[in-house]
Design a protein around this motif. Structure first.
Motif, PDB file in Angstrom:
ATOM      1  N   ARG A 206       0.834  -1.196   0.000  1.00  0.00           N
ATOM      2  CA  ARG A 206       0.000   0.000   0.000  1.00  0.00           C
ATOM      3  C   ARG A 206       0.874   1.253   0.000  1.00  0.00           C
ATOM      4  NH1 ARG A 206      -5.172   0.856   3.678  1.00  0.00           N
ATOM      5  NH2 ARG A 206      -3.939  -0.233   5.209  1.00  0.00           N
ATOM      6  N   THR A 212      -0.719  -2.801  -8.013  1.00  0.00           N
ATOM      7  CA  THR A 212      -0.601  -4.048  -7.262  1.00  0.00           C
ATOM      8  C   THR A 212      -1.361  -5.160  -7.982  1.00  0.00           C
ATOM      9  OG1 THR A 212      -0.371  -2.910  -5.132  1.00  0.00           O
ATOM     10  CG2 THR A 212      -1.077  -5.203  -5.061  1.00  0.00           C
ATOM     11  N   GLU A 222      -6.422 -10.310  -9.480  1.00  0.00           N
ATOM     12  CA  GLU A 222      -6.872  -8.914  -9.503  1.00  0.00           C
ATOM     13  C   GLU A 222      -5.652  -8.023  -9.687  1.00  0.00           C
ATOM     14  OE1 GLU A 222      -9.458  -7.764  -6.309  1.00  0.00           O
ATOM     15  OE2 GLU A 222      -9.836  -5.793  -7.190  1.00  0.00           O
ATOM     16  N   ILE A 223      -5.836  -6.944 -10.437  1.00  0.00           N
ATOM     17  CA  ILE A 223      -4.738  -6.012 -10.670  1.00  0.00           C
ATOM     18  C   ILE A 223      -5.329  -4.616 -10.828  1.00  0.00           C
ATOM     19  CG2 ILE A 223      -4.755  -6.565 -13.152  1.00  0.00           C
ATOM     20  CD1 ILE A 223      -1.748  -6.104 -13.148  1.00  0.00           C
ATOM     21  N   ALA A 224      -4.706  -3.646 -10.151  1.00  0.00           N
ATOM     22  CA  ALA A 224      -5.230  -2.267 -10.200  1.00  0.00           C
ATOM     23  C   ALA A 224      -4.175  -1.312  -9.663  1.00  0.00           C
ATOM     24  CB  ALA A 224      -6.501  -2.153  -9.358  1.00  0.00           C
ATOM     25  N   THR A 226      -2.612   0.837  -7.004  1.00  0.00           N
ATOM     26  CA  THR A 226      -2.675   0.404  -5.607  1.00  0.00           C
ATOM     27  C   THR A 226      -3.792   1.086  -4.820  1.00  0.00           C
ATOM     28  OG1 THR A 226      -0.338  -0.061  -5.723  1.00  0.00           O
ATOM     29  CG2 THR A 226      -1.284   0.105  -3.521  1.00  0.00           C
ATOM     30  N   GLU A 228      -6.591   2.300  -5.827  1.00  0.00           N
ATOM     31  CA  GLU A 228      -7.881   1.758  -6.282  1.00  0.00           C
ATOM     32  C   GLU A 228      -8.109   0.354  -5.711  1.00  0.00           C
ATOM     33  OE1 GLU A 228     -10.590   2.428  -8.095  1.00  0.00           O
ATOM     34  OE2 GLU A 228     -11.196   0.486  -8.944  1.00  0.00           O
ATOM     35  N   LEU A 229      -7.047  -0.468  -5.722  1.00  0.00           N
ATOM     36  CA  LEU A 229      -7.180  -1.838  -5.216  1.00  0.00           C
ATOM     37  C   LEU A 229      -7.562  -1.835  -3.734  1.00  0.00           C
ATOM     38  CD1 LEU A 229      -6.324  -4.923  -6.287  1.00  0.00           C
ATOM     39  CD2 LEU A 229      -4.763  -4.630  -4.375  1.00  0.00           C
ATOM     40  N   PRO A 233     -11.481  -3.220  -3.434  1.00  0.00           N
ATOM     41  CA  PRO A 233     -11.072  -4.582  -3.774  1.00  0.00           C
ATOM     42  C   PRO A 233     -12.274  -5.334  -4.333  1.00  0.00           C
ATOM     43  CG  PRO A 233     -11.322  -4.371  -1.393  1.00  0.00           C
ATOM     44  CD  PRO A 233     -11.492  -2.994  -1.982  1.00  0.00           C
ATOM     45  N   THR A 238      -8.962 -10.935  -2.578  1.00  0.00           N
ATOM     46  CA  THR A 238      -8.329  -9.666  -2.203  1.00  0.00           C
ATOM     47  C   THR A 238      -9.014  -9.101  -0.967  1.00  0.00           C
ATOM     48  OG1 THR A 238      -8.043  -9.263  -4.573  1.00  0.00           O
ATOM     49  CG2 THR A 238      -7.559  -7.432  -3.096  1.00  0.00           C
ATOM     50  N   HIS A 303      -8.367  -1.370 -13.836  1.00  0.00           N
ATOM     51  CA  HIS A 303      -8.698  -2.305 -12.752  1.00  0.00           C
ATOM     52  C   HIS A 303      -9.308  -3.579 -13.345  1.00  0.00           C
ATOM     53  CE1 HIS A 303     -10.624  -2.791  -8.465  1.00  0.00           C
ATOM     54  NE2 HIS A 303     -10.111  -3.905  -8.917  1.00  0.00           N
ATOM     55  N   VAL A 305     -10.256  -7.826 -12.786  1.00  0.00           N
ATOM     56  CA  VAL A 305     -10.501  -8.863 -11.788  1.00  0.00           C
ATOM     57  C   VAL A 305     -10.972 -10.129 -12.500  1.00  0.00           C
ATOM     58  CG1 VAL A 305     -12.872  -8.069 -11.347  1.00  0.00           C
ATOM     59  CG2 VAL A 305     -11.664  -9.387  -9.595  1.00  0.00           C
TER      60      VAL A 305
END
Ligand SMILES: Nc1ncnc2c1ncn2[C@@H]1O[C@H](COP(=O)(O)OP(=O)(O)O)[C@@H](O)[C@H]1O
Ligand SMILES: [Mg+2]
Length: 316
Positions: A206, A212, A222-224, A226, A228-229, A233, A238, A303, A305
Protein backbone atom coordinates in the motif's frame (compact mmCIF):
# COMPACT_ATOMS: atom_id res chain seq x y z
CA UNK A 1 6.00 -3.45 -26.53
CA UNK A 2 5.27 0.25 -27.00
CA UNK A 3 7.77 3.00 -26.32
CA UNK A 4 6.43 3.80 -22.86
CA UNK A 5 6.85 0.28 -21.46
CA UNK A 6 9.95 -1.20 -19.84
CA UNK A 7 8.59 -4.72 -19.38
CA UNK A 8 5.89 -6.74 -21.07
CA UNK A 9 5.02 -10.18 -19.73
CA UNK A 10 2.62 -12.14 -21.92
CA UNK A 11 0.84 -15.38 -20.96
CA UNK A 12 3.79 -16.54 -18.88
CA UNK A 13 3.67 -20.18 -17.78
CA UNK A 14 6.10 -22.18 -15.65
CA UNK A 15 5.40 -25.79 -14.74
CA UNK A 16 7.85 -27.82 -12.69
CA UNK A 17 7.86 -31.58 -13.15
CA UNK A 18 7.46 -33.50 -9.91
CA UNK A 19 9.67 -36.57 -9.77
CA UNK A 20 9.45 -39.36 -7.29
CA UNK A 21 9.46 -43.10 -6.71
CA UNK A 22 12.14 -45.60 -7.60
CA UNK A 23 12.53 -44.59 -11.25
CA UNK A 24 12.31 -40.85 -10.46
CA UNK A 25 9.79 -40.49 -13.24
CA UNK A 26 7.81 -37.30 -13.54
CA UNK A 27 4.43 -38.06 -12.00
CA UNK A 28 2.77 -34.70 -12.20
CA UNK A 29 3.60 -31.05 -12.40
CA UNK A 30 3.51 -28.03 -10.18
CA UNK A 31 1.71 -25.24 -12.00
CA UNK A 32 3.78 -22.52 -10.34
CA UNK A 33 2.92 -19.76 -12.84
CA UNK A 34 -0.12 -20.34 -15.02
CA UNK A 35 -0.75 -17.70 -17.67
CA UNK A 36 0.38 -14.40 -16.20
CA UNK A 37 0.37 -11.14 -18.23
CA UNK A 38 1.27 -7.62 -17.14
CA UNK A 39 3.22 -4.54 -18.22
CA UNK A 40 5.46 -2.20 -16.27
CA UNK A 41 6.06 1.48 -17.09
CA UNK A 42 9.28 3.43 -16.55
CA UNK A 43 9.93 4.38 -12.90
CA UNK A 44 7.00 2.28 -11.79
CA UNK A 45 6.87 0.02 -8.74
CA UNK A 46 4.82 -3.00 -9.77
CA UNK A 47 3.77 -4.99 -6.71
CA UNK A 48 3.07 -8.69 -6.61
CA UNK A 49 1.29 -9.97 -3.49
CA UNK A 50 -0.09 -13.35 -2.54
CA UNK A 51 0.30 -16.15 -0.06
CA UNK A 52 3.41 -18.28 0.10
CA UNK A 53 3.51 -20.70 -2.84
CA UNK A 54 1.40 -18.54 -5.17
CA UNK A 55 4.25 -18.23 -7.71
CA UNK A 56 5.70 -14.79 -6.96
CA UNK A 57 9.36 -15.78 -6.74
CA UNK A 58 9.05 -18.00 -9.79
CA UNK A 59 7.92 -14.97 -11.81
CA UNK A 60 10.93 -13.01 -10.51
CA UNK A 61 13.32 -15.80 -11.43
CA UNK A 62 11.76 -16.14 -14.88
CA UNK A 63 12.22 -12.40 -15.47
CA UNK A 64 15.93 -12.42 -14.69
CA UNK A 65 16.50 -15.65 -16.64
CA UNK A 66 17.14 -18.00 -13.72
CA UNK A 67 14.31 -20.19 -15.07
CA UNK A 68 13.13 -20.73 -18.62
CA UNK A 69 9.41 -20.28 -19.24
CA UNK A 70 7.34 -23.35 -20.12
CA UNK A 71 5.57 -20.95 -22.48
CA UNK A 72 4.81 -17.26 -22.87
CA UNK A 73 7.10 -14.32 -23.45
CA UNK A 74 9.04 -11.71 -21.48
CA UNK A 75 10.11 -8.55 -23.34
CA UNK A 76 12.13 -5.77 -21.74
CA UNK A 77 14.53 -2.92 -22.34
CA UNK A 78 17.94 -2.57 -20.75
CA UNK A 79 19.35 -4.81 -18.05
CA UNK A 80 17.44 -6.66 -15.38
CA UNK A 81 18.76 -7.55 -11.91
CA UNK A 82 17.38 -9.23 -8.80
CA UNK A 83 17.69 -8.68 -5.06
CA UNK A 84 16.78 -11.73 -2.98
CA UNK A 85 15.02 -12.06 0.35
CA UNK A 86 17.95 -13.35 2.34
CA UNK A 87 21.06 -11.17 1.97
CA UNK A 88 22.97 -13.60 4.22
CA UNK A 89 22.83 -16.45 1.74
CA UNK A 90 23.00 -14.35 -1.44
CA UNK A 91 26.50 -13.00 -0.58
CA UNK A 92 29.59 -15.19 -0.80
CA UNK A 93 30.89 -15.41 2.80
CA UNK A 94 34.54 -15.57 1.68
CA UNK A 95 34.43 -12.60 -0.66
CA UNK A 96 34.96 -9.04 0.54
CA UNK A 97 32.29 -6.49 -0.26
CA UNK A 98 34.70 -4.86 -2.72
CA UNK A 99 35.29 -8.11 -4.60
CA UNK A 100 31.55 -8.84 -4.63
CA UNK A 101 30.93 -5.52 -6.36
CA UNK A 102 33.93 -5.75 -8.71
CA UNK A 103 32.68 -8.94 -10.35
CA UNK A 104 29.61 -7.46 -12.05
CA UNK A 105 31.49 -4.21 -12.74
CA UNK A 106 34.16 -6.12 -14.64
CA UNK A 107 31.55 -8.04 -16.62
CA UNK A 108 29.52 -5.03 -17.64
CA UNK A 109 32.21 -2.38 -18.03
CA UNK A 110 35.08 -4.18 -19.70
CA UNK A 111 38.46 -2.46 -19.64
CA UNK A 112 38.15 -0.59 -16.34
CA UNK A 113 41.54 -0.04 -14.66
CA UNK A 114 42.03 -1.18 -11.05
CA UNK A 115 41.80 2.41 -9.91
CA UNK A 116 38.57 2.98 -11.84
CA UNK A 117 37.15 -0.24 -10.38
CA UNK A 118 37.99 0.91 -6.85
CA UNK A 119 36.39 4.27 -7.55
CA UNK A 120 33.23 2.72 -8.93
CA UNK A 121 33.00 0.36 -5.91
CA UNK A 122 33.29 3.39 -3.60
CA UNK A 123 30.56 5.19 -5.58
CA UNK A 124 28.24 2.18 -5.39
CA UNK A 125 28.76 1.90 -1.61
CA UNK A 126 28.07 5.62 -1.20
CA UNK A 127 24.93 5.22 -3.30
CA UNK A 128 23.57 2.63 -0.84
CA UNK A 129 24.70 4.83 2.08
CA UNK A 130 27.59 2.67 3.24
CA UNK A 131 31.05 4.01 3.99
CA UNK A 132 33.43 3.17 1.10
CA UNK A 133 35.70 1.51 3.70
CA UNK A 134 33.18 -1.33 3.78
CA UNK A 135 34.84 -2.58 0.58
CA UNK A 136 37.38 -4.39 2.75
CA UNK A 137 34.83 -6.12 4.96
CA UNK A 138 33.53 -9.67 4.78
CA UNK A 139 29.75 -10.27 4.90
CA UNK A 140 29.93 -11.83 8.39
CA UNK A 141 30.94 -8.51 9.93
CA UNK A 142 27.85 -6.75 8.48
CA UNK A 143 24.35 -6.48 9.91
CA UNK A 144 21.37 -7.82 7.94
CA UNK A 145 20.48 -4.35 6.70
CA UNK A 146 24.07 -3.64 5.62
CA UNK A 147 24.20 -6.94 3.75
CA UNK A 148 21.01 -6.05 1.92
CA UNK A 149 22.57 -2.69 1.00
CA UNK A 150 25.53 -4.55 -0.49
CA UNK A 151 23.14 -6.82 -2.40
CA UNK A 152 21.41 -3.70 -3.78
CA UNK A 153 24.77 -2.16 -4.72
CA UNK A 154 25.69 -5.39 -6.52
CA UNK A 155 22.43 -5.22 -8.47
CA UNK A 156 23.17 -1.59 -9.41
CA UNK A 157 26.70 -2.42 -10.61
CA UNK A 158 25.52 -3.45 -14.07
CA UNK A 159 23.40 -0.31 -14.60
CA UNK A 160 20.04 -2.10 -14.75
CA UNK A 161 16.83 -0.40 -15.80
CA UNK A 162 14.73 -2.91 -13.93
CA UNK A 163 15.21 -4.67 -10.58
CA UNK A 164 13.22 -7.58 -9.17
CA UNK A 165 13.01 -7.13 -5.39
CA UNK A 166 11.93 -10.47 -3.91
CA UNK A 167 10.76 -9.83 -0.33
CA UNK A 168 13.72 -7.45 0.07
CA UNK A 169 12.95 -6.58 3.68
CA UNK A 170 11.16 -9.60 5.14
CA UNK A 171 14.36 -11.06 6.64
CA UNK A 172 15.18 -7.76 8.38
CA UNK A 173 14.21 -6.16 11.70
CA UNK A 174 11.19 -3.87 11.46
CA UNK A 175 13.31 -0.79 12.29
CA UNK A 176 15.69 -1.60 9.42
CA UNK A 177 12.92 -2.41 6.91
CA UNK A 178 11.75 1.20 6.62
CA UNK A 179 15.28 2.46 5.96
CA UNK A 180 15.88 -0.08 3.20
CA UNK A 181 12.53 0.76 1.59
CA UNK A 182 13.39 4.47 1.72
CA UNK A 183 16.73 3.78 0.05
CA UNK A 184 15.10 1.62 -2.64
CA UNK A 185 12.63 4.40 -3.47
CA UNK A 186 15.31 7.11 -3.55
CA UNK A 187 17.44 5.01 -5.90
CA UNK A 188 14.45 4.53 -8.16
CA UNK A 189 14.05 8.28 -8.59
CA UNK A 190 17.79 9.00 -8.89
CA UNK A 191 18.48 6.26 -11.41
CA UNK A 192 15.09 6.11 -13.19
CA UNK A 193 14.58 2.46 -12.25
CA UNK A 194 11.48 0.29 -12.41
CA UNK A 195 10.82 -2.43 -9.86
CA UNK A 196 8.91 -5.64 -9.55
CA UNK A 197 8.33 -5.68 -5.80
CA UNK A 198 7.41 -9.10 -4.47
CA UNK A 199 5.95 -9.25 -0.99
CA UNK A 200 3.30 -10.95 1.10
CA UNK A 201 3.10 -7.73 3.15
CA UNK A 202 0.05 -5.74 2.10
CA UNK A 203 0.89 -2.70 4.23
CA UNK A 204 4.22 -2.46 2.43
CA UNK A 205 2.46 -2.70 -0.93
CA UNK A 206 0.00 0.00 0.00
CA UNK A 207 2.88 2.36 0.85
CA UNK A 208 5.23 1.55 -1.98
CA UNK A 209 3.63 0.00 -5.07
CA UNK A 210 2.09 2.10 -7.85
CA UNK A 211 0.21 -0.91 -9.22
CA UNK A 212 -0.60 -4.05 -7.26
CA UNK A 213 -1.32 -7.49 -8.67
CA UNK A 214 -2.78 -10.16 -6.40
CA UNK A 215 -1.74 -13.74 -7.11
CA UNK A 216 -3.47 -16.95 -6.18
CA UNK A 217 -2.09 -20.36 -7.19
CA UNK A 218 -0.07 -19.17 -10.16
CA UNK A 219 -2.58 -16.67 -11.54
CA UNK A 220 -3.18 -12.94 -11.20
CA UNK A 221 -6.72 -12.70 -9.81
CA UNK A 222 -6.87 -8.91 -9.50
CA UNK A 223 -4.74 -6.01 -10.67
CA UNK A 224 -5.23 -2.27 -10.20
CA UNK A 225 -3.50 0.98 -9.29
CA UNK A 226 -2.67 0.40 -5.61
CA UNK A 227 -4.98 3.12 -4.22
CA UNK A 228 -7.88 1.76 -6.28
CA UNK A 229 -7.18 -1.84 -5.22
CA UNK A 230 -7.19 -0.92 -1.54
CA UNK A 231 -10.26 1.32 -1.85
CA UNK A 232 -12.33 -1.01 -4.05
CA UNK A 233 -11.07 -4.58 -3.77
CA UNK A 234 -13.25 -6.58 -6.16
CA UNK A 235 -12.06 -10.18 -5.78
CA UNK A 236 -13.25 -12.06 -2.69
CA UNK A 237 -9.66 -13.24 -2.18
CA UNK A 238 -8.33 -9.67 -2.20
CA UNK A 239 -11.09 -8.66 0.23
CA UNK A 240 -10.09 -11.44 2.58
CA UNK A 241 -6.41 -10.49 2.33
CA UNK A 242 -7.16 -6.83 3.06
CA UNK A 243 -9.35 -7.77 6.01
CA UNK A 244 -6.34 -9.51 7.54
CA UNK A 245 -4.12 -6.40 7.64
CA UNK A 246 -3.63 -5.20 11.20
CA UNK A 247 -5.54 -1.99 11.84
CA UNK A 248 -3.91 1.03 13.45
CA UNK A 249 -6.75 3.53 13.72
CA UNK A 250 -10.52 3.71 14.08
CA UNK A 251 -10.69 5.48 10.72
CA UNK A 252 -8.90 2.58 9.09
CA UNK A 253 -11.18 0.08 10.78
CA UNK A 254 -14.18 1.87 9.30
CA UNK A 255 -12.66 1.72 5.81
CA UNK A 256 -11.90 -1.97 6.00
CA UNK A 257 -13.95 -4.45 4.03
CA UNK A 258 -16.19 -6.65 6.14
CA UNK A 259 -14.10 -9.20 7.90
CA UNK A 260 -14.39 -12.62 6.45
CA UNK A 261 -11.85 -15.24 7.23
CA UNK A 262 -10.51 -17.30 4.39
CA UNK A 263 -11.60 -20.85 4.95
CA UNK A 264 -9.35 -23.87 4.74
CA UNK A 265 -5.80 -24.33 3.58
CA UNK A 266 -4.41 -23.11 0.27
CA UNK A 267 -4.76 -26.11 -2.09
CA UNK A 268 -1.63 -27.92 -3.29
CA UNK A 269 -0.30 -26.45 -6.55
CA UNK A 270 -0.10 -30.09 -7.67
CA UNK A 271 -3.88 -30.31 -7.56
CA UNK A 272 -5.28 -26.92 -8.43
CA UNK A 273 -9.10 -26.93 -8.19
CA UNK A 274 -11.11 -26.95 -11.42
CA UNK A 275 -12.95 -23.81 -12.47
CA UNK A 276 -11.94 -20.83 -10.35
CA UNK A 277 -9.00 -22.08 -8.30
CA UNK A 278 -10.23 -20.03 -5.31
CA UNK A 279 -13.73 -21.56 -5.22
CA UNK A 280 -12.85 -24.10 -2.50
CA UNK A 281 -12.15 -21.24 -0.06
CA UNK A 282 -14.38 -18.52 -1.43
CA UNK A 283 -17.17 -17.21 0.82
CA UNK A 284 -19.17 -16.29 -2.28
CA UNK A 285 -18.61 -19.30 -4.51
CA UNK A 286 -21.40 -20.06 -6.98
CA UNK A 287 -22.09 -23.14 -9.06
CA UNK A 288 -20.36 -21.72 -12.15
CA UNK A 289 -17.15 -21.22 -10.13
CA UNK A 290 -16.67 -24.98 -9.77
CA UNK A 291 -16.71 -25.42 -13.55
CA UNK A 292 -15.48 -22.32 -15.38
CA UNK A 293 -12.20 -20.48 -14.76
CA UNK A 294 -12.99 -16.74 -14.77
CA UNK A 295 -10.95 -14.51 -17.06
CA UNK A 296 -9.50 -11.15 -16.09
CA UNK A 297 -12.10 -8.53 -16.96
CA UNK A 298 -11.77 -4.76 -16.80
CA UNK A 299 -14.23 -3.32 -14.27
CA UNK A 300 -12.76 0.19 -13.91
CA UNK A 301 -10.02 1.97 -15.85
CA UNK A 302 -6.84 -0.07 -15.21
CA UNK A 303 -8.70 -2.31 -12.75
CA UNK A 304 -9.08 -5.95 -13.73
CA UNK A 305 -10.50 -8.86 -11.79
CA UNK A 306 -10.96 -12.56 -12.51
CA UNK A 307 -14.20 -13.45 -10.71
CA UNK A 308 -17.66 -14.57 -11.83
CA UNK A 309 -19.26 -12.02 -9.48
CA UNK A 310 -17.99 -9.48 -11.97
CA UNK A 311 -18.85 -11.48 -15.07
CA UNK A 312 -19.92 -9.97 -18.36
CA UNK A 313 -23.43 -8.59 -18.05
CA UNK A 314 -26.04 -11.13 -19.00
CA UNK A 315 -23.70 -14.07 -18.96
CA UNK A 316 -23.08 -14.77 -15.29
N1 LIG B 1 12.60 -25.13 -8.58
C1 LIG B 1 11.39 -25.62 -8.26
N2 LIG B 1 11.09 -26.91 -8.47
C2 LIG B 1 9.86 -27.40 -8.17
N3 LIG B 1 8.86 -26.66 -7.67
C3 LIG B 1 9.11 -25.36 -7.43
C4 LIG B 1 10.37 -24.76 -7.72
N4 LIG B 1 10.32 -23.44 -7.38
C5 LIG B 1 9.08 -23.23 -6.91
N5 LIG B 1 8.34 -24.38 -6.94
C6 LIG B 1 6.94 -24.52 -6.53
O1 LIG B 1 6.19 -23.57 -7.25
C7 LIG B 1 5.18 -22.99 -6.43
C8 LIG B 1 5.38 -21.48 -6.39
O2 LIG B 1 6.55 -21.19 -5.66
P1 LIG B 1 7.13 -19.73 -5.47
O3 LIG B 1 7.23 -19.08 -6.80
O4 LIG B 1 8.39 -19.85 -4.68
O5 LIG B 1 6.00 -19.03 -4.60
P2 LIG B 1 6.04 -17.71 -3.70
O6 LIG B 1 7.29 -16.97 -4.00
O7 LIG B 1 4.79 -16.98 -4.05
O8 LIG B 1 6.01 -18.20 -2.28
C9 LIG B 1 5.31 -23.66 -5.06
O9 LIG B 1 4.39 -24.71 -5.00
C10 LIG B 1 6.71 -24.17 -5.06
O10 LIG B 1 6.83 -25.30 -4.24
MG1 LIG C 1 8.81 -16.37 -2.70
Amino acid sequence: MNSSEVLVVDKLVKYFPVKGGFWRRAHGQVRAVDGVSFTVQPCQVFGLVGESGSGKSTIGRLLVGLYRPTSGTITYRGKMQMVFQNPGSSLNPRRTVGKTLELPLRLHHKGLTRKELRQRVAELLTQVELNPEYANKLPRSLSGGQKQRVAIARALASDPKFIVLDEPTSALDVSVQAKIIKLILELKDQLQLSYLLISHDLSLMRNVADVTAVMYLGKIVEIAPTAELFANPAHPYTQVLLASIPVVSVEEEALKPTKRLVEGEIPSPLQIPQGCSFHTRCPEAMEICTRVAPELLTINPDHQVACHLHGKRGES
